[in-house]
Write a protein that holds these residues in place. Structure first.
Motif, PDB file in Angstrom:
ATOM      1  N   ALA A  33      -9.413  -2.136  -1.523  1.00  0.00           N
ATOM      2  CA  ALA A  33      -9.087  -1.252  -2.232  1.00  0.00           C
ATOM      3  C   ALA A  33     -10.462  -0.974  -3.552  1.00  0.00           C
ATOM      4  O   ALA A  33      -9.777  -1.903  -3.939  1.00  0.00           O
ATOM      5  CB  ALA A  33      -7.495  -1.216  -3.440  1.00  0.00           C
ATOM      6  N   LYS A  36      -6.420  -0.154  -6.353  1.00  0.00           N
ATOM      7  CA  LYS A  36      -5.799  -0.435  -5.970  1.00  0.00           C
ATOM      8  C   LYS A  36      -4.062  -0.102  -6.726  1.00  0.00           C
ATOM      9  O   LYS A  36      -3.717   0.368  -6.881  1.00  0.00           O
ATOM     10  CB  LYS A  36      -5.509  -2.446  -6.330  1.00  0.00           C
ATOM     11  CG  LYS A  36      -6.016  -3.287  -6.373  1.00  0.00           C
ATOM     12  CD  LYS A  36      -6.919  -3.613  -5.434  1.00  0.00           C
ATOM     13  CE  LYS A  36      -8.268  -4.704  -5.664  1.00  0.00           C
ATOM     14  NZ  LYS A  36      -9.064  -4.919  -4.109  1.00  0.00           N
ATOM     15  N   TYR A  37      -3.338  -1.009  -5.091  1.00  0.00           N
ATOM     16  CA  TYR A  37      -1.686  -0.332  -4.845  1.00  0.00           C
ATOM     17  C   TYR A  37      -1.242  -1.418  -5.302  1.00  0.00           C
ATOM     18  O   TYR A  37      -1.670  -2.725  -4.609  1.00  0.00           O
ATOM     19  CB  TYR A  37      -1.680  -0.400  -3.817  1.00  0.00           C
ATOM     20  CG  TYR A  37       0.013   0.344  -2.512  1.00  0.00           C
ATOM     21  CD1 TYR A  37       1.037   0.334  -3.694  1.00  0.00           C
ATOM     22  CD2 TYR A  37      -0.492  -0.787  -1.622  1.00  0.00           C
ATOM     23  CE1 TYR A  37       2.019  -0.012  -2.804  1.00  0.00           C
ATOM     24  CE2 TYR A  37       0.914  -1.456  -1.315  1.00  0.00           C
ATOM     25  CZ  TYR A  37       1.953  -1.037  -1.976  1.00  0.00           C
ATOM     26  OH  TYR A  37       2.908  -1.149  -0.815  1.00  0.00           O
ATOM     27  N   TRP A  38      -0.253  -1.580  -6.565  1.00  0.00           N
ATOM     28  CA  TRP A  38       0.347  -3.097  -7.006  1.00  0.00           C
ATOM     29  C   TRP A  38       1.957  -2.386  -7.260  1.00  0.00           C
ATOM     30  O   TRP A  38       1.779  -1.899  -8.731  1.00  0.00           O
ATOM     31  CB  TRP A  38      -0.358  -3.449  -8.196  1.00  0.00           C
ATOM     32  CG  TRP A  38       0.142  -5.138  -8.210  1.00  0.00           C
ATOM     33  CD1 TRP A  38       0.459  -5.398  -8.885  1.00  0.00           C
ATOM     34  CD2 TRP A  38       0.289  -6.125  -6.801  1.00  0.00           C
ATOM     35  NE1 TRP A  38       0.889  -6.614  -8.608  1.00  0.00           N
ATOM     36  CE2 TRP A  38       0.851  -7.422  -7.782  1.00  0.00           C
ATOM     37  CE3 TRP A  38      -0.127  -6.322  -5.424  1.00  0.00           C
ATOM     38  CZ2 TRP A  38       0.679  -7.816  -6.147  1.00  0.00           C
ATOM     39  CZ3 TRP A  38      -0.046  -6.964  -5.113  1.00  0.00           C
ATOM     40  CH2 TRP A  38       0.729  -8.087  -5.874  1.00  0.00           C
ATOM     41  N   SER A 125      -2.660  -7.128   7.137  1.00  0.00           N
ATOM     42  CA  SER A 125      -0.841  -6.356   7.810  1.00  0.00           C
ATOM     43  C   SER A 125      -1.620  -4.870   7.997  1.00  0.00           C
ATOM     44  O   SER A 125      -1.070  -3.613   8.310  1.00  0.00           O
ATOM     45  CB  SER A 125      -0.208  -6.655   6.761  1.00  0.00           C
ATOM     46  OG  SER A 125      -0.734  -6.077   5.815  1.00  0.00           O
ATOM     47  N   SER A 157       3.251  -1.176   6.595  1.00  0.00           N
ATOM     48  CA  SER A 157       3.015  -2.468   5.438  1.00  0.00           C
ATOM     49  C   SER A 157       1.961  -1.213   4.703  1.00  0.00           C
ATOM     50  O   SER A 157       1.813   0.360   5.019  1.00  0.00           O
ATOM     51  CB  SER A 157       1.686  -2.920   5.713  1.00  0.00           C
ATOM     52  OG  SER A 157       1.169  -3.789   5.488  1.00  0.00           O
ATOM     53  N   GLY A 158       2.308  -0.811   3.171  1.00  0.00           N
ATOM     54  CA  GLY A 158       1.758   0.626   2.278  1.00  0.00           C
ATOM     55  C   GLY A 158       0.689   0.706   2.671  1.00  0.00           C
ATOM     56  O   GLY A 158       0.056   2.105   3.037  1.00  0.00           O
ATOM     57  N   SER A 159      -0.703  -0.491   2.631  1.00  0.00           N
ATOM     58  CA  SER A 159      -2.114  -0.320   2.769  1.00  0.00           C
ATOM     59  C   SER A 159      -2.032  -0.063   4.117  1.00  0.00           C
ATOM     60  O   SER A 159      -3.265   0.719   4.134  1.00  0.00           O
ATOM     61  CB  SER A 159      -2.682  -1.290   1.971  1.00  0.00           C
ATOM     62  OG  SER A 159      -2.335  -2.852   3.144  1.00  0.00           O
ATOM     63  N   ARG A 162      -3.638   3.451   4.704  1.00  0.00           N
ATOM     64  CA  ARG A 162      -5.238   4.461   4.490  1.00  0.00           C
ATOM     65  C   ARG A 162      -5.633   3.635   5.414  1.00  0.00           C
ATOM     66  O   ARG A 162      -7.031   4.177   5.203  1.00  0.00           O
ATOM     67  CB  ARG A 162      -4.958   3.523   2.908  1.00  0.00           C
ATOM     68  CG  ARG A 162      -4.654   3.620   1.666  1.00  0.00           C
ATOM     69  CD  ARG A 162      -4.975   3.189   0.637  1.00  0.00           C
ATOM     70  NE  ARG A 162      -5.528   2.011   0.948  1.00  0.00           N
ATOM     71  CZ  ARG A 162      -4.846   1.024   0.076  1.00  0.00           C
ATOM     72  NH1 ARG A 162      -4.269   0.866  -0.844  1.00  0.00           N
ATOM     73  NH2 ARG A 162      -5.744  -0.345   0.564  1.00  0.00           N
ATOM     74  N   SER A 210       2.555 -10.310  -0.977  1.00  0.00           N
ATOM     75  CA  SER A 210       1.563  -8.939  -1.149  1.00  0.00           C
ATOM     76  C   SER A 210       3.591  -8.654  -2.176  1.00  0.00           C
ATOM     77  O   SER A 210       3.547  -7.769  -3.273  1.00  0.00           O
ATOM     78  CB  SER A 210       0.859  -8.225  -1.399  1.00  0.00           C
ATOM     79  OG  SER A 210       1.075  -7.782   0.098  1.00  0.00           O
ATOM     80  N   MET A 214       4.563  -7.710  -6.269  1.00  0.00           N
ATOM     81  CA  MET A 214       4.366  -6.791  -6.716  1.00  0.00           C
ATOM     82  C   MET A 214       5.565  -6.303  -7.030  1.00  0.00           C
ATOM     83  O   MET A 214       5.711  -6.296  -8.525  1.00  0.00           O
ATOM     84  CB  MET A 214       3.977  -5.447  -5.707  1.00  0.00           C
ATOM     85  CG  MET A 214       4.721  -5.676  -4.222  1.00  0.00           C
ATOM     86  SD  MET A 214       3.057  -3.682  -4.227  1.00  0.00           S
ATOM     87  CE  MET A 214       2.336  -4.743  -2.722  1.00  0.00           C
ATOM     88  N   MET A 261      -4.902  -5.777 -12.412  1.00  0.00           N
ATOM     89  CA  MET A 261      -4.272  -6.791 -11.279  1.00  0.00           C
ATOM     90  C   MET A 261      -3.760  -7.693 -11.230  1.00  0.00           C
ATOM     91  O   MET A 261      -2.261  -7.725 -11.442  1.00  0.00           O
ATOM     92  CB  MET A 261      -4.609  -5.705  -9.971  1.00  0.00           C
ATOM     93  CG  MET A 261      -3.377  -6.012  -8.986  1.00  0.00           C
ATOM     94  SD  MET A 261      -4.159  -5.799  -7.028  1.00  0.00           S
ATOM     95  CE  MET A 261      -4.676  -7.142  -7.022  1.00  0.00           C
ATOM     96  N   ASP A 301      -8.362  -8.847  -3.344  1.00  0.00           N
ATOM     97  CA  ASP A 301      -6.584  -8.872  -3.155  1.00  0.00           C
ATOM     98  C   ASP A 301      -5.425  -9.293  -3.805  1.00  0.00           C
ATOM     99  O   ASP A 301      -6.209 -10.663  -4.112  1.00  0.00           O
ATOM    100  CB  ASP A 301      -6.763  -8.139  -1.921  1.00  0.00           C
ATOM    101  CG  ASP A 301      -7.569  -6.671  -1.429  1.00  0.00           C
ATOM    102  OD1 ASP A 301      -6.624  -5.630  -2.465  1.00  0.00           O
ATOM    103  OD2 ASP A 301      -8.084  -6.618  -1.891  1.00  0.00           O
ATOM    104  N   ALA A 302      -4.560  -9.933  -2.460  1.00  0.00           N
ATOM    105  CA  ALA A 302      -3.533 -11.066  -2.629  1.00  0.00           C
ATOM    106  C   ALA A 302      -4.075 -11.393  -1.645  1.00  0.00           C
ATOM    107  O   ALA A 302      -2.944 -12.513  -1.145  1.00  0.00           O
ATOM    108  CB  ALA A 302      -1.992 -10.058  -2.312  1.00  0.00           C
TER     109      ALA A 302
HETATM  110  O1  PMV Z   1       0.551  -3.271   1.823  1.00  0.00           O
HETATM  111  P1  PMV Z   1       0.996  -4.186   1.052  1.00  0.00           P
HETATM  112  O2  PMV Z   1       1.817  -4.974   1.092  1.00  0.00           O
HETATM  113  O3  PMV Z   1      -0.108  -5.413   2.076  1.00  0.00           O
HETATM  114  O4  PMV Z   1       0.164  -4.551   0.034  1.00  0.00           O
HETATM  115  C1  PMV Z   1      -1.452  -4.300  -0.453  1.00  0.00           C
HETATM  116  C2  PMV Z   1      -2.231  -5.025  -1.511  1.00  0.00           C
HETATM  117  C3  PMV Z   1      -3.376  -4.958  -2.060  1.00  0.00           C
HETATM  118  O5  PMV Z   1      -4.115  -4.895  -0.835  1.00  0.00           O
HETATM  119  C4  PMV Z   1      -3.126  -6.228  -2.977  1.00  0.00           C
HETATM  120  C5  PMV Z   1      -4.084  -3.763  -2.864  1.00  0.00           C
HETATM  121  C6  PMV Z   1      -4.512  -2.701  -2.323  1.00  0.00           C
HETATM  122  O6  PMV Z   1      -4.127  -1.690  -2.762  1.00  0.00           O
HETATM  123  O7  PMV Z   1      -4.727  -2.735  -0.603  1.00  0.00           O
END
Ligand code: PMV
Length: 332
Positions: A33, A36-38, A125, A157-159, A162, A210, A214, A261, A301-302
């Protein structure tokens, strides 16, 4: 709303049974990202507080093959090694399959190959759940739209929503409670000269997920209220940078977004710090080189690993200063 309910809005009427031995395979790229998504507005459905924007990593990602087995449980191989049945890694995969296919589904042998260290803040992930979703769609011949696939991957997983595309991708946060308007879309932008250098400080798993970090940030950071405002601005800036091919604007915005972030997590309680001493050393080296006139920026990132942002013509000098970095020039 439960994940299974959200999934059934997309999979209602679709085939959910398969024959023994049937198999399908899919690859999905990792994504990094730039904005970012946080923070989630719904923790179950992985619905984000803000939109986000990423770039995918070309051939760096996850290749997953699913085979229907007669076993009473799922079995998973990761990079040719059997995965411990009681591990979080396997549990997350099986729960995702339960959510999409129902608990009385057939079981799978999942053979997965990841070209990136797992759970080290390198988006393993994201590519993992995107590849799994695409392999399922192939196995069951669901013929879903890319938007529907993105929604399903988001439940893992949210990201991951994408990671269905190469290039630049925006995850639109949406506002509906069922998340049917929260999915990613590929952007028309292209930037062949853009490179990312993966500087692996540590390939070890992270001490805090993460997901947990978050949520803790949303609940306890006094700075979290400023985060959506920062993202709204940065999203526009990244888009302008992509349109005008303004590398310094892109780099500045991505670096400042990542640091903001991390500032929200550091101000959470208990605090979350993913950086290790080598992370800070790498960041300082980037700043020093920039002071010397080299246009290089970073994002994080995380996890403790740094991703360098620079232009292809500067690859040799980047490799000189960051000899261990793996260079990816993904955005054709
Ligand atoms: O999708 P997750 O739960 O692994 O969260 C990803 C969070 C960050 O990588 C830190 C930011 C992002 O937008 O990818």
């Amino acid at each position: 709303m439960k994940k299974s309910e959200a999934a059934s809005r997309i999979l209602r009427g679709k085939k959910l049974s398969a024959d023994l031995g049937q198999c399908a395979e899919a690859f999905a790229p990792a994504n990094i990202a730039l904005c970012k998504y946080w923070g989630k507005r719904d923790q179950t459905l992985n619905l984000p507080v803000t939109s986000s924007l990423s770039v995918s990593l070309g051939q760096k990602g996850t290749l997953t093959k699913l085979t229907v087995t007669a076993n009473p449980v799922d079995t998973v191989m990761l990079n040719h090694q059997p995965v411990d049945p009681s591990s979080d890694f396997l549990r997350r995969i099986s729960t995702f399959l339960d959510d999409l296919l129902s608990a009385d589904r057939c079981h799978f042998h999942v053979d997965t190959h990841s070209g990136i260290p797992v759970a080290a803040g390198l988006a393993s992930s994201a590519s993992g759940f995107a590849a799994l979703t695409m392999a399922l769609e192939r196995l069951y011949e669901w013929q879903l739209s890319a938007t529907e696939l993105s929604i399903l991957a988001r439940l893992g997983s949210g990201s991951a929503c994408r990671s269905l595309w190469q290039g630049f991708v925006e995850w639109q946060a949406g506002s509906r409670a069922d998340g049917m308007d929260s999915f990613a879309v590929p952007l028309a932008a292209s930037w062949p000269a853009l490179c990312i250098g993966l500087s692996i400080v540590s390939g070890e798993g992270k001490h805090i997920s993460s997901r947990e970090a978050m949520q803790r940030t949303v609940e306890t950071s006094p700075f979290y209220a400023a985060w959506p405002l920062k993202v709204a601005k940065d999203l526009q800036l990244v888009k302008t940078a992509l349109e005008t091919q303004d590398f310094s604007l892109l780099g500045r915005t991505a670096e400042s977004n990542a640091l903001a972030m991390h500032a929200t997590m550091m101000s959470a309680w208990p605090p979350v710090v993913y950086a290790q001493p080598e992370t800070i050393e790498t960041i300082k080296k980037v700043w020093h080189l920039r002071d010397e006139g080299l246009p290089v920026y970073f994002t994080e990132d995380a996890g403790p690993n740094i991703k360098l942002l620079f232009l292809k013509k500067n690859s040799p000098i980047i490799l000189k200063y960051f000899p261990g970095a793996e260079i990816v020039c993904p955005a054709v």
